[in-house]
Design a protein around this motif. Structure first.
Motif, short mmCIF file in Angstrom:
data_model
loop_
_atom_site.label_atom_id
_atom_site.label_comp_id
_atom_site.label_asym_id
_atom_site.label_seq_id
_atom_site.Cartn_x
_atom_site.Cartn_y
_atom_site.Cartn_z
N ILE A 51 -1.91 57.05 -34.36
CA ILE A 51 -3.13 57.21 -33.58
C ILE A 51 -4.23 57.76 -34.48
CG2 ILE A 51 -4.21 58.44 -31.66
CD1 ILE A 51 -1.48 58.38 -30.25
N VAL A 52 -5.37 57.07 -34.52
CA VAL A 52 -6.53 57.51 -35.28
C VAL A 52 -7.40 58.40 -34.40
CG1 VAL A 52 -8.62 56.74 -36.50
CG2 VAL A 52 -6.50 55.43 -36.71
N TRP A 53 -7.63 57.97 -33.17
CA TRP A 53 -8.33 58.78 -32.18
C TRP A 53 -7.98 58.31 -30.78
CZ3 TRP A 53 -11.33 55.64 -29.22
CH2 TRP A 53 -11.92 54.53 -29.83
N ARG A 54 -8.25 59.19 -29.81
CA ARG A 54 -8.01 58.88 -28.41
C ARG A 54 -9.07 59.62 -27.60
NH1 ARG A 54 -2.82 58.89 -24.53
NH2 ARG A 54 -3.87 59.63 -22.66
N THR A 55 -9.70 58.93 -26.67
CA THR A 55 -10.71 59.53 -25.80
C THR A 55 -10.23 59.39 -24.36
OG1 THR A 55 -12.48 58.93 -27.31
CG2 THR A 55 -13.12 59.44 -25.05
N ASP A 56 -9.88 60.53 -23.75
CA ASP A 56 -9.47 60.52 -22.35
C ASP A 56 -10.68 60.26 -21.46
OD1 ASP A 56 -6.74 61.01 -22.77
OD2 ASP A 56 -7.12 63.16 -22.98
N ARG A 57 -10.47 59.47 -20.43
CA ARG A 57 -11.54 59.13 -19.50
C ARG A 57 -11.27 59.70 -18.12
NH1 ARG A 57 -14.95 55.07 -20.36
NH2 ARG A 57 -14.44 53.89 -18.49
N GLY A 58 -10.22 60.50 -17.98
CA GLY A 58 -9.92 61.13 -16.70
C GLY A 58 -9.43 60.11 -15.68
N SER A 59 -9.30 60.58 -14.46
CA SER A 59 -8.86 59.72 -13.37
C SER A 59 -10.06 58.96 -12.83
CB SER A 59 -8.22 60.57 -12.27
OG SER A 59 -7.70 59.74 -11.27
N ARG A 60 -9.91 57.67 -12.68
CA ARG A 60 -11.01 56.80 -12.26
C ARG A 60 -10.70 56.22 -10.87
NH1 ARG A 60 -14.89 56.36 -15.90
NH2 ARG A 60 -15.24 54.21 -15.37
N PRO A 61 -11.68 56.21 -9.99
CA PRO A 61 -11.42 55.60 -8.68
C PRO A 61 -11.19 54.09 -8.80
CG PRO A 61 -13.72 56.20 -8.90
CD PRO A 61 -13.01 56.75 -10.10
N ARG A 62 -11.79 53.50 -9.80
CA ARG A 62 -11.59 52.07 -10.10
C ARG A 62 -11.41 51.95 -11.60
NH1 ARG A 62 -16.62 49.37 -6.95
NH2 ARG A 62 -16.27 50.41 -4.98
N GLY A 63 -10.58 51.05 -12.01
CA GLY A 63 -10.38 50.86 -13.43
C GLY A 63 -11.35 49.85 -14.00
N GLY A 64 -11.39 49.79 -15.32
CA GLY A 64 -12.18 48.79 -16.01
C GLY A 64 -11.22 47.98 -16.86
#
Length: 78
Positions: A51-64
């Protein structure tokens, strides 16, 4: 060919799972792991799989569920 490495990216809650394909940027494989739940964007070293980097986006009501794309925003230029 022979697989060099792999990662379990977890589950993708939601009606469709995921449809995002990884992209190759320089020496990294970047993967969108968005879902209707805990989500993140991550990059792996293309040779080692580390893993070079990881950005958490939290819980989403809808995914992308889209494939990530690279944008040159001109940051860091004078």
């Amino acid at each position: 060919g022979k697989p060099l490495w792999s990662h379990d990216l977890g589950s993708f809650p939601g009606p469709w799972g995921t449809g995002a394909s990884p992209i190759l940027v320089d020496e990294m494989v970047i993967q969108n792991c968005d879902a209707a739940g805990d989500s993140f964007l991550t990059a792996f070293d293309k040779r080692s799989g580390k893993i070079v980097w990881r950005t958490d986006r939290g819980s989403r009501p809808r995914g992308g569920w889209n494939t990530p794309f690279l944008i040159d925003a001109g940051l860091g230029e004078n």
